[in-house]
Design an enzyme around this catalytic site. Sequence first.
Site, PDB file in Angstrom:
ATOM      1  N   ASP A 134      -3.288   9.361   4.392  1.00  0.00           N
ATOM      2  CA  ASP A 134      -3.193   8.317   5.413  1.00  0.00           C
ATOM      3  C   ASP A 134      -4.402   8.347   6.344  1.00  0.00           C
ATOM      4  O   ASP A 134      -4.952   9.416   6.617  1.00  0.00           O
ATOM      5  CB  ASP A 134      -1.898   8.520   6.220  1.00  0.00           C
ATOM      6  CG  ASP A 134      -1.482   7.251   6.950  1.00  0.00           C
ATOM      7  OD1 ASP A 134      -2.024   6.165   6.636  1.00  0.00           O
ATOM      8  OD2 ASP A 134      -0.623   7.337   7.839  1.00  0.00           O
TER       9      ASP A 134
ATOM     10  N   HIS B 108     -10.916   2.763   2.514  1.00  0.00           N
ATOM     11  CA  HIS B 108     -10.299   3.112   1.228  1.00  0.00           C
ATOM     12  C   HIS B 108     -11.368   3.643   0.252  1.00  0.00           C
ATOM     13  O   HIS B 108     -11.122   4.584  -0.492  1.00  0.00           O
ATOM     14  CB  HIS B 108      -9.585   1.898   0.619  1.00  0.00           C
ATOM     15  CG  HIS B 108      -8.416   1.427   1.445  1.00  0.00           C
ATOM     16  ND1 HIS B 108      -7.474   2.293   1.959  1.00  0.00           N
ATOM     17  CD2 HIS B 108      -8.031   0.181   1.848  1.00  0.00           C
ATOM     18  CE1 HIS B 108      -6.563   1.598   2.649  1.00  0.00           C
ATOM     19  NE2 HIS B 108      -6.882   0.331   2.599  1.00  0.00           N
TER      20      HIS B 108
ATOM     21  N   LEU C 253      -5.410  20.890 -14.815  1.00  0.00           N
ATOM     22  CA  LEU C 253      -4.763  20.331 -13.615  1.00  0.00           C
ATOM     23  C   LEU C 253      -3.954  19.111 -14.030  1.00  0.00           C
ATOM     24  O   LEU C 253      -4.460  18.249 -14.757  1.00  0.00           O
ATOM     25  CB  LEU C 253      -5.835  19.921 -12.590  1.00  0.00           C
ATOM     26  CG  LEU C 253      -5.321  19.138 -11.363  1.00  0.00           C
ATOM     27  CD1 LEU C 253      -4.420  20.026 -10.494  1.00  0.00           C
ATOM     28  CD2 LEU C 253      -6.493  18.607 -10.533  1.00  0.00           C
TER      29      LEU C 253
HETATM   30  C1  FPP Z   1      -3.339   4.861   3.623  1.00  0.00           C
HETATM   31  O1  FPP Z   1      -4.229   4.665   4.699  1.00  0.00           O
HETATM   32  C2  FPP Z   1      -4.054   4.736   2.353  1.00  0.00           C
HETATM   33  C3  FPP Z   1      -3.734   3.872   1.355  1.00  0.00           C
HETATM   34  C4  FPP Z   1      -2.617   2.914   1.429  1.00  0.00           C
HETATM   35  C5  FPP Z   1      -4.543   3.812   0.133  1.00  0.00           C
HETATM   36  C6  FPP Z   1      -4.935   5.127  -0.462  1.00  0.00           C
HETATM   37  C7  FPP Z   1      -6.030   4.872  -1.396  1.00  0.00           C
HETATM   38  C8  FPP Z   1      -7.113   5.656  -1.557  1.00  0.00           C
HETATM   39  C9  FPP Z   1      -7.315   6.957  -0.886  1.00  0.00           C
HETATM   40  C10 FPP Z   1      -8.173   5.128  -2.421  1.00  0.00           C
HETATM   41  C11 FPP Z   1      -8.461   5.810  -3.675  1.00  0.00           C
HETATM   42  C12 FPP Z   1      -7.345   6.329  -4.457  1.00  0.00           C
HETATM   43  C13 FPP Z   1      -7.464   6.637  -5.775  1.00  0.00           C
HETATM   44  C14 FPP Z   1      -6.327   7.309  -6.442  1.00  0.00           C
HETATM   45  C15 FPP Z   1      -8.665   6.341  -6.555  1.00  0.00           C
HETATM   46  P1  FPP Z   1      -3.971   3.416   5.638  1.00  0.00           P
HETATM   47  O2  FPP Z   1      -4.650   2.238   5.040  1.00  0.00           O
HETATM   48  O3  FPP Z   1      -2.518   3.243   5.881  1.00  0.00           O
HETATM   49  O4  FPP Z   1      -4.716   3.844   6.949  1.00  0.00           O
HETATM   50  P2  FPP Z   1      -4.251   3.578   8.453  1.00  0.00           P
HETATM   51  O5  FPP Z   1      -2.974   4.359   8.656  1.00  0.00           O
HETATM   52  O6  FPP Z   1      -5.384   4.133   9.245  1.00  0.00           O
HETATM   53  O7  FPP Z   1      -4.083   2.108   8.606  1.00  0.00           O
END
Ligand code: FPP
Length: 257
Positions: free
Chosen positions: A25, A42, A136
């Site tokens: 997150d 992201h 893994l």
């Molecule tokens: C949450 O942060 C994150 C996500 C919903 C997306 C996670 C995706 C990645 C880390 C990208 C790559 C992943 C792979 C497997 C290649 P948020 O958007 O909720 O952040 P915030 O809480 O600051 O709004």
Amino acid sequence: MTDPTPASADADASDLPRHIAIVMDGNGRWAQRRGRPRTFGHRAGAKTVRLCVRLCLERHIPALTLFAFSSENWKRPREEVGALMSLFMRSLDREVDELHEHGVRLRFIGERADLSPAIRKRMELGERRTAANTALQLTVAISYGGRWDIAQAARQLAQEAAAGRLDPAAIDEAAVAQRMALAELPPPDLFIRTGGDRRISNFLLWQLAYAELWFTDTLWPDFSATDMQHALDDFARRERRFGLTGAQCASGRSLRG
Ligand code: FPP
């Protein structure tokens, strides 16, 4: 995935988790603090995914499960959902060869019917290509929710009972567990959530029953080898009792499921 990261003296191999589950997150806030669109965060988060895979390989942690996109994330703005799907697609195109070279087995959990045929095809190719790897077990949860997982296991049980292949009286915890996502892996020992919130957010509700929970304010793109080491050191200090007494644990009963 080459530079070895020094391990702290605190954690020895027997204290390491066999399975780490992570809620990644904070990408959006990380980007917004830099005056950039959330999708920039992201993309930065995808680099941290590479780092975590490398750290698990170095430390011989056998399983890592990442929450990449929840059942609820479909309700985000359309452009953000589209950007995340493109990022998953590009990551699959780019990373599968390297994961395979490092002996990583890649799998996905979640409702695949929600995803585009192009992503599904790449997921299946990645899974097939890496199916024999053992260094893994990397599982990526996409369009996943813990409640969805429990419901799909219940549906399977009901279908088997209706078809006469399963006696409803024989449905016990083991029967449910066999039909949940990650059934073939040990349950997560350590749950990590970055980004400051202290909640599970419909991640592996069944599988996390006895996981140790570890939270950090660090935003996912900033999560580093040092943060991971802090989580491992903290995990090594926890007394895991699994419902037994401290005295029973001290007398050396094996507690790992
Ligand atoms: C949450 O942060 C994150 C996500 C919903 C997306 C996670 C995706 C990645 C880390 C990208 C790559 C992943 C792979 C497997 C290649 P948020 O958007 O909720 O952040 P915030 O809480 O600051 O709004």
